[in-house]
Design an enzyme around this catalytic site. Sequence first.
Site, PDB file in Angstrom:
ATOM      1  N   ASP A 222       1.113  -2.451   5.558  1.00 20.61           N
ATOM      2  CA  ASP A 222       1.464  -1.638   6.737  1.00 20.61           C
ATOM      3  C   ASP A 222       2.407  -2.317   7.740  1.00 20.61           C
ATOM      4  OD1 ASP A 222      -0.322  -0.030   5.435  1.00 20.61           O
ATOM      5  OD2 ASP A 222      -1.787   0.090   7.045  1.00 20.61           O
TER       6      ASP A 222
ATOM      7  N   LYS B 150      -0.738   5.299   2.027  1.00 23.74           N
ATOM      8  CA  LYS B 150      -2.201   5.418   1.996  1.00 23.74           C
ATOM      9  C   LYS B 150      -2.691   6.182   3.225  1.00 23.74           C
ATOM     10  CE  LYS B 150      -3.066   0.809   4.002  1.00 23.74           C
ATOM     11  NZ  LYS B 150      -3.498   1.306   5.319  1.00 23.74           N
TER      12      LYS B 150
ATOM     13  N   THR C 104      -3.305  -4.465  10.472  1.00 20.70           N
ATOM     14  CA  THR C 104      -3.836  -5.529  11.319  1.00 20.70           C
ATOM     15  C   THR C 104      -4.962  -6.224  10.550  1.00 20.70           C
ATOM     16  OG1 THR C 104      -5.459  -4.061  12.418  1.00 20.70           O
ATOM     17  CG2 THR C 104      -3.296  -4.295  13.453  1.00 20.70           C
TER      18      THR C 104
ATOM     19  N   CYS D 144      -6.701  -2.691   8.551  1.00 25.91           N
ATOM     20  CA  CYS D 144      -6.238  -2.324   7.194  1.00 25.91           C
ATOM     21  C   CYS D 144      -6.220  -3.500   6.226  1.00 25.91           C
ATOM     22  CB  CYS D 144      -4.874  -1.658   7.286  1.00 25.91           C
ATOM     23  SG  CYS D 144      -4.990  -0.022   8.045  1.00 25.91           S
TER      24      CYS D 144
HETATM   25  N1  TIU Z   1      -2.738  -0.723   9.427  1.00 29.46           N
HETATM   26  C1  TIU Z   1      -3.774  -0.731  10.269  1.00 29.46           C
HETATM   27  O1  TIU Z   1      -4.399  -1.753  10.486  1.00 29.46           O
HETATM   28  N2  TIU Z   1      -4.070   0.459  10.929  1.00 29.46           N
HETATM   29  C2  TIU Z   1      -4.632   0.523  12.162  1.00 29.46           C
HETATM   30  O2  TIU Z   1      -4.908   1.597  12.693  1.00 29.46           O
HETATM   31  N3  TIU Z   1      -4.879  -0.669  12.779  1.00 29.46           N
HETATM   32  C3  TIU Z   1      -5.346  -0.872  14.035  1.00 29.46           C
HETATM   33  O3  TIU Z   1      -5.583  -2.031  14.367  1.00 29.46           O
HETATM   34  N4  TIU Z   1      -5.506   0.148  14.841  1.00 29.46           N
END
Ligand code: TIU
Length: 220
Positions: free
Chosen positions: A24, A129, A158, A162
Site C-alpha cells: 500500500d 485489495k 502502515t 495492513c
Molecule cells: N494500508 C493500511 O495500513 N491501511 C490503513 O487504513 N492504515 C491505517 O493505518 N489507517
Amino acid sequence: MVEIPAEPYPYPLAPGATALVVIDMQRDFVEPGGFGAALGNDVSRLLAIVPVVARLIALFREHRWPIVHTREAHRPDLSDCPPAKRARGNAPTRIGDEGPMGRLLVRGEPGNQILPDLAPEPGEIVIDKPGKGMFWATGLHETLQARGITHLVFAGVTTEVCVQTSMREANDRGYECLVIEDATESYFPQFKAATLAMIRAQGGIVGWTTPLAALEGALR
Ligand code: TIU
C-alpha cells in the site's frame, strides 16, 4: 538457503522461492489529502521510508525475484466495501468521497496510485485489495503457490494495520515471513515498535524482523 541476520534468530531465505511484498505505498496513505489524512493522521512520517523501500525493490529486481505491490482499493461502485468500513470513524470525508486526489481509496483515482518512485515495473504483480490483509478477496495465495513462493519479505504501510494483517494472514498460510524494519512505517511510532516486537516475540510467533542493511549485506 541464505542466512539473513535477523531477530529473533537468522532468517532462512530461500532463493527462487522468496517474493517481496510492498504493501500500500500509494498516495492515499502518504500524501496530504488522501485517506490517511481523512482519518485524522499526520501523514508526513510515512514519506521518510520511500528511499529505503526503493532500495529494497532494487535489490529484488537485481536478483530477478518476484515483487508484489498491493494497493488498498475499492471498485468505483463500492460493491467490495463493507458499509461498516465506510462508516467507521464518522469522518467528514469517507471512502468513495471526492478528495483533492480524486475519490478516496477508489481504484484508478490519482490518490490510489503507487508513489512514482516505487512504481511497479512490467511483469511485477499488482494486487488491489479491499481489506487490510492481502489475501482477502484477492486470489494472491493461488498466484504465489503457482510460482512456488514459500517465503515473503514485507515492506510498506502502515506497520500495525495492513502490513501486520497481511503478515499474519501469510503466517497462517504457511509462509516464512520477514519484515524489513526501516522499510515500514506507522502514523504512530509506538505502534510500529510494538508491532515489530510482537511479531518476533515467542521465538518468532509471526516471523522475523531485520533492517535493510542486514538483508543487503547477506545478499550482495
Ligand atoms: N494500508 C493500511 O495500513 N491501511 C490503513 O487504513 N492504515 C491505517 O493505518 N489507517
